[in-house]
Scaffold this motif. Structure first.
Motif, PDB file in Angstrom:
ATOM      1  N   ALA A 197       2.337 -21.419  15.972  1.00 18.71           N
ATOM      2  CA  ALA A 197       2.886 -20.554  16.556  1.00 18.71           C
ATOM      3  C   ALA A 197       4.202 -20.050  15.740  1.00 18.71           C
ATOM      4  N   ILE A 198       4.796 -20.955  15.120  1.00 18.46           N
ATOM      5  CA  ILE A 198       6.005 -21.346  14.570  1.00 18.46           C
ATOM      6  C   ILE A 198       5.860 -20.582  12.765  1.00 18.46           C
ATOM      7  N   LEU A 199       4.945 -20.845  12.840  1.00 19.41           N
ATOM      8  CA  LEU A 199       4.628 -20.262  11.264  1.00 19.41           C
ATOM      9  C   LEU A 199       4.111 -18.568  11.413  1.00 19.41           C
ATOM     10  N   THR A 200       3.510 -18.464  12.468  1.00 19.98           N
ATOM     11  CA  THR A 200       3.155 -17.210  12.162  1.00 19.98           C
ATOM     12  C   THR A 200       4.401 -16.693  13.025  1.00 19.98           C
ATOM     13  N   GLY A 201       4.871 -17.268  13.214  1.00 23.30           N
ATOM     14  CA  GLY A 201       6.330 -16.508  14.115  1.00 23.30           C
ATOM     15  C   GLY A 201       7.321 -15.780  12.820  1.00 23.30           C
ATOM     16  N   THR A 202       7.700 -16.670  12.073  1.00 20.47           N
ATOM     17  CA  THR A 202       8.709 -17.257  11.138  1.00 20.47           C
ATOM     18  C   THR A 202       7.578 -16.346   9.789  1.00 20.47           C
ATOM     19  N   GLY A 203       6.446 -16.363   9.591  1.00 15.63           N
ATOM     20  CA  GLY A 203       5.922 -15.379   8.423  1.00 15.63           C
ATOM     21  C   GLY A 203       6.572 -13.692   8.950  1.00 15.63           C
ATOM     22  N   MET A 204       6.105 -13.612   9.958  1.00 19.97           N
ATOM     23  CA  MET A 204       6.557 -11.967  10.772  1.00 19.97           C
ATOM     24  C   MET A 204       7.303 -11.981  10.336  1.00 19.97           C
ATOM     25  N   ALA A 205       8.678 -12.998  11.047  1.00 22.45           N
ATOM     26  CA  ALA A 205      10.199 -12.279  10.459  1.00 22.45           C
ATOM     27  C   ALA A 205       9.982 -12.713   8.979  1.00 22.45           C
ATOM     28  N   PHE A 206       9.529 -13.141   8.786  1.00 22.59           N
ATOM     29  CA  PHE A 206      10.536 -12.344   7.018  1.00 22.59           C
ATOM     30  C   PHE A 206       9.478 -11.660   6.297  1.00 22.59           C
ATOM     31  N   ALA A 207       8.339 -11.413   7.003  1.00 24.98           N
ATOM     32  CA  ALA A 207       7.690  -9.755   6.575  1.00 24.98           C
ATOM     33  C   ALA A 207       8.595  -8.594   6.582  1.00 24.98           C
ATOM     34  N   ARG A 208       8.652  -8.632   7.874  1.00 20.30           N
ATOM     35  CA  ARG A 208       9.194  -7.834   8.795  1.00 20.30           C
ATOM     36  C   ARG A 208      11.104  -7.691   8.047  1.00 20.30           C
ATOM     37  N   SER A 209      11.771  -8.314   6.709  1.00 18.08           N
ATOM     38  CA  SER A 209      13.242  -8.810   6.681  1.00 18.08           C
ATOM     39  C   SER A 209      12.922  -8.316   5.332  1.00 18.08           C
ATOM     40  N   ILE A 210      11.842  -8.397   4.435  1.00 13.40           N
ATOM     41  CA  ILE A 210      11.989  -8.061   3.271  1.00 13.40           C
ATOM     42  C   ILE A 210      11.731  -6.409   3.070  1.00 13.40           C
ATOM     43  N   GLY A 211      10.948  -5.906   4.287  1.00 15.27           N
ATOM     44  CA  GLY A 211      10.523  -4.178   3.739  1.00 15.27           C
ATOM     45  C   GLY A 211      11.555  -3.714   4.688  1.00 15.27           C
ATOM     46  N   GLU A 212      12.301  -4.278   5.150  1.00 12.10           N
ATOM     47  CA  GLU A 212      13.874  -3.748   6.580  1.00 12.10           C
ATOM     48  C   GLU A 212      14.592  -2.233   5.915  1.00 12.10           C
ATOM     49  N   TYR A 213      14.584  -1.628   6.745  1.00 11.17           N
ATOM     50  CA  TYR A 213      15.581   0.220   5.879  1.00 11.17           C
ATOM     51  C   TYR A 213      16.374   0.100   6.868  1.00 11.17           C
ATOM     52  N   GLY A 214      16.343   0.735   7.668  1.00  7.51           N
ATOM     53  CA  GLY A 214      17.227   1.558   8.789  1.00  7.51           C
ATOM     54  C   GLY A 214      18.596   0.654   9.113  1.00  7.51           C
ATOM     55  N   SER A 215      17.887  -0.438   9.690  1.00  7.46           N
ATOM     56  CA  SER A 215      19.529  -1.353  10.008  1.00  7.46           C
ATOM     57  C   SER A 215      19.821  -2.264   8.830  1.00  7.46           C
ATOM     58  N   VAL A 216      19.011  -2.349   7.509  1.00  6.33           N
ATOM     59  CA  VAL A 216      20.330  -2.784   6.002  1.00  6.33           C
ATOM     60  C   VAL A 216      20.957  -1.970   5.617  1.00  6.33           C
ATOM     61  N   VAL A 217      20.872  -0.261   5.618  1.00  3.71           N
ATOM     62  CA  VAL A 217      21.349   0.155   4.347  1.00  3.71           C
ATOM     63  C   VAL A 217      22.243   0.649   4.968  1.00  3.71           C
ATOM     64  N   PHE A 218      23.022   0.405   6.182  1.00  4.99           N
ATOM     65  CA  PHE A 218      24.029   1.063   6.422  1.00  4.99           C
ATOM     66  C   PHE A 218      25.658  -0.218   6.304  1.00  4.99           C
ATOM     67  N   ILE A 219      24.732  -1.708   6.844  1.00  3.60           N
ATOM     68  CA  ILE A 219      25.967  -2.631   6.917  1.00  3.60           C
ATOM     69  C   ILE A 219      25.962  -3.344   4.942  1.00  3.60           C
ATOM     70  N   SER A 220      24.781  -3.031   4.338  1.00  3.02           N
ATOM     71  CA  SER A 220      24.799  -3.112   3.134  1.00  3.02           C
ATOM     72  C   SER A 220      25.776  -2.988   2.321  1.00  3.02           C
TER      73      SER A 220
END
Length: 276
Positions: A197-220
């Motif tokens: 469960a830990i590996l699954t959650g961490t992997g999904m969190a990583f996959a979401r983070s590298i493709g994230e656009y909306g929340s990053v485009v402003f603060i970056s």
């Protein structure tokens, strides 16, 4: 021996549900991915290498994946801690905190980006104290990391929480009766059951983070060579009608993300078999 007979209506239901599943997955997932891969054939391997020979894209690649790993590891520890507290302890406001965990799922990413930028800017509630000691958060990699932690945080919590809730209490009690310390009980009894469960959650969190656009485009702040991320470069390439460049960046992100997720799934499968 006892044999389970399949009724005719069950076969009909199987065919209908299987056909619907295959059709849906093909239209929504498989066909778009094949279209992306097919459009990259015209570039070739040399064309993709040429695209990533630009220093600007190389910097964005390192920034996106590097901060994605950092945020995923942070979510690994903090998400596990939240799941542990929500399952093992009762306290006032527990239901409220449990509901707030899902907020990044429901909150539009653009709204999250604006809120984080406002809070962590030099004049923000949290950004101002750090600014006085010379630490800027907004428009820096620190701000990007915070945004990625925000969007990936619920994945670890929601993957670990149900496993902890279903964990047999008798196992812990047996370990204590055999003289195991609380740390030994956690390390040798509880943690092995939580690894998948830990590996699954961490992997999904990583996959979401590298493709994230909306929340990053402003603060970056989108400063080239400093805080520019790969999803933003894809949008910039499309706005410039550079479809080849956008496709090259997208195919590399897809390949790396798929490789990492496949590797995590292999580890998860091995651990599940090991601890069964």
């Amino acid at each position: 021996m006892f044999y389970l007979k399949t009724k005719p209506y069950q076969k009909t239901h199987l065919g209908l549900t299987l056909g619907t599943t295959v059709f849906y997955s093909s239209v929504v997932v498989v066909l778009p991915l094949f279209a992306l891969i097919g459009s990259s054939f015209g570039l070739g391997f040399s064309g993709i290498l040429e695209i990533f020979s630009e220093e600007r894209i190389q910097t964005a690649l390192v920034l996106s994946f590097g901060l994605g790993i950092v945020s995923a590891l942070f979510n690994l520890f903090i998400g596990f801690l939240f799941a542990w507290v929500l399952v093992r302890y009762d306290f006032p406001g527990k239901k409220l905190i449990d509901t707030l965990v899902d907020l990044p799922f429901t909150l539009p990413t653009a709204v999250a980006g604006i809120a984080l930028t406002t809070i962590y800017s030099k004049n923000g509630i949290l950004g101002a104290p750090f600014s006085t000691i010379g630490i800027d958060i907004a428009y820096t990699p620190i701000g990007i990391t915070i945004a990625l932690i925000f969007v990936g945080f619920p994945f670890v919590v929601r993957c670990v929480q149900p496993v902890l809730e279903e964990f047999p209490k008798e196992w812990e009690e047996s370990a204590k009766c055999l003289g195991a310390s609380p740390f030994q009980t956690f390390r040798k009894v509880i943690l092995p059951e939580l690894y998948p469960a830990i590996l699954t959650g961490t992997g999904m969190a990583f996959a979401r983070s590298i493709g994230e656009y909306g929340s990053v485009v402003f603060i970056s702040g989108n400063i080239p060579g400093k805080t520019e991320i790969l999803p933003l470069l894809i949008v910039s390439k499309l706005e410039q009608y550079d479809y080849a460049g956008a496709t090259g960046i997208a195919i590399v992100m897809l390949s790396v993300s798929f490789g990492i997720m496949f590797f995590l799934n292999m580890i998860q499968t091995k651990m599940s078999k090991k601890f069964v």
